[in-house]
Write an enzyme that holds these catalytic residues in place. Structure first.
Site, short mmCIF file in Angstrom:
data_model
loop_
_atom_site.label_atom_id
_atom_site.label_comp_id
_atom_site.label_asym_id
_atom_site.label_seq_id
_atom_site.Cartn_x
_atom_site.Cartn_y
_atom_site.Cartn_z
N ILE A 162 22.81 -9.04 -26.03
CA ILE A 162 23.19 -7.69 -25.62
C ILE A 162 22.78 -6.78 -26.77
O ILE A 162 23.17 -7.03 -27.92
CB ILE A 162 24.72 -7.59 -25.38
CG1 ILE A 162 25.15 -8.54 -24.24
CG2 ILE A 162 25.14 -6.16 -25.07
CD1 ILE A 162 26.67 -8.60 -24.01
N CYS A 170 8.94 -13.36 -20.83
CA CYS A 170 10.30 -13.78 -21.15
C CYS A 170 10.72 -14.95 -20.27
O CYS A 170 11.00 -16.03 -20.76
CB CYS A 170 11.23 -12.59 -20.99
SG CYS A 170 10.92 -11.40 -22.30
O1 LIG Z 1 12.06 -10.64 -17.38
C1 LIG Z 1 12.46 -10.21 -18.49
C2 LIG Z 1 11.62 -9.58 -19.38
C3 LIG Z 1 12.12 -9.15 -20.56
N1 LIG Z 1 13.41 -9.34 -20.88
C4 LIG Z 1 13.91 -8.82 -22.18
C5 LIG Z 1 14.32 -9.78 -23.22
C6 LIG Z 1 14.15 -8.97 -24.51
O2 LIG Z 1 15.29 -8.12 -24.68
C7 LIG Z 1 12.94 -8.12 -24.20
C8 LIG Z 1 11.65 -8.72 -24.68
O3 LIG Z 1 11.61 -8.69 -26.07
P1 LIG Z 1 10.96 -9.86 -26.98
O4 LIG Z 1 10.97 -9.25 -28.35
O5 LIG Z 1 9.57 -10.08 -26.48
O6 LIG Z 1 11.84 -11.06 -26.86
O7 LIG Z 1 12.90 -8.05 -22.77
C9 LIG Z 1 14.27 -9.93 -19.99
O8 LIG Z 1 15.49 -10.09 -20.24
N2 LIG Z 1 13.77 -10.38 -18.82
#
Ligand SMILES: O=c1ccn([C@H]2C[C@H](O)[C@@H](COP(=O)(O)O)O2)c(=O)[nH]1
Ligand SMILES: Nc1nc(=O)c2c([nH]1)NC[C@@H]1CN(c3ccc(C(=O)N[C@@H](CCC(=O)O)C(=O)O)cc3)CN21
Length: 283
Positions: free
Chosen positions: A222, A160
């Site tokens: 959110i 991310c």
């Molecule tokens: O460091 C991080 C790691 C993950 N996230 C969050 C953002 C998303 O809600 C999910 C990952 O889902 P994807 O479908 O791969 O986008 O995890 C974060 O905020 N910070």
């Protein structure tokens, strides 16, 4: 803290509902957010409108810098954030690349410390950056990237906060961090701590002053099951002043970070906070 609350409020006021296939939970979403952390003046960006478990966020960063690929390694240094993604996501559980219990695959630090080259050897991105910065060199590509699309199928989650670029102006170090997807109630609480600590630590081991960390977020959201707590509880609270962070001055090299550093080497002073809020976590 003000900028964090403004982002939360902006999502509540202007967010669009977006379906999410991976988690099955829809998200109230905005695109593009720019945050800044004043590392030079030690304004540690801890959330004060709820209790922040900042030690786990620092441990997670240490694991990335060490190239960890297993949730048990993260647990051993005080971080439980990877248990669910390593062991509860059905797509990853059925992936033939998964090496068993707790394996996360080729994510984050694996790419940062051991990027696979076509000739079979690996590339240590972080060591190159430290070696350059220690010698006062900024080649305009001091980039640590965990984003390797060719290996997405070999890891439990696409990174991310995926790219960190370091820049030198004189003897002051700056950091620009780039994030594609951000869970604002849970993930951002950790990610802002990590941007700050990454710049402070890198400046310390490279013998430089720390300037500012710039944090650029693309999709900030959110989850629907977090919204009520954010809107009706956290956003109703008044923030406190930012605390400060002290890092053990005996941390002097990348090898120190790889070998003996623990979360006990990071101390926070003046942290005033409202009571904890337990946000739901989407796997
Ligand atoms: O460091 C991080 C790691 C993950 N996230 C969050 C953002 C998303 O809600 C999910 C990952 O889902 P994807 O479908 O791969 O986008 O995890 C974060 O905020 N910070
Ligand atoms: N949906 C989702 N959101 C995320 O923020 C996220 C992922 N998935 N997957 C990968 C990592 C794991 N991260 C996480 C996971 C859990 C917490 C969490 O539960 N935090 C609690 C307490 C943590 C503790 O007690 O140590 C919190 O209240 O902040 C935070 C970040 C960030 N990333």
């Amino acid at each position: 803290m003000k900028q964090y609350l403004e982002l939360c409020q902006r999502i509540v006021d202007e967010g669009h509902w977006v379906e999410n296939k991976r988690t099955g939970i829809r998200c109230l979403t905005v695109v593009n957010a720019d945050l800044e952390y004043d590392v030079a003046n030690n304004k540690f960006p801890l959330i004060t409108t709820r209790k922040s478990f900042y030690k786990a966020a620092i441990a997670e960063l240490l694991g990335y810098l060490r190239g960890y690929d297993n949730a048990a390694q993260f647990r051993a240094i005080g971080c439980n954030t990877w248990n669910a993604n390593a062991n509860e996501n059905s797509a990853w559980l059925n992936n033939p690349h998964r090496k068993g219990e707790d394996d996360m695959g080729r994510v984050y630090g694996v790419q940062g410390r051991a990027w696979q080259k076509p000739d079979g050897t690996t590339l240590d991105q972080l060591k190159k950056i430290v070696d350059n910065l220690k010698n006062g060199v900024d080649d305009r590509a001091e980039i640590l990237t965990f984003y390797n699309p060719g290996e997405f199928d070999m890891g439990c989650l696409r990174p991310c906060m995926h790219t960190h670029t370091f820049s030198l102006l004189g003897d002051t170090l700056y950091l620009t961090s780039y994030q594609r997807s951000c869970d604002v109630p849970l993930g951002l609480n950790f990610n802002q701590i990590q941007c700050f600590v990454l710049l402070a630590l890198m400046a310390q081991i490279c013998g430089l002053k720390a300037g500012k960390a710039y944090h650029k977020i693309v999709n900030a959201h959110i989850y629907e099951n977090q919204l009520e707590l954010m809107r009706d509880v956290q956003l109703k609270r008044e923030p406190f002043e930012s605390p400060s962070l002290t890092i053990n001055p005996n941390i002097k090299t990348l090898e120190d970070i790889e070998t003996w550093v623990t979360t006990d080497d990071f101390t926070v002073e003046g942290y005033q906070y409202h009571e904890a809020i337990k946000y739901p976590f989407a796997v």
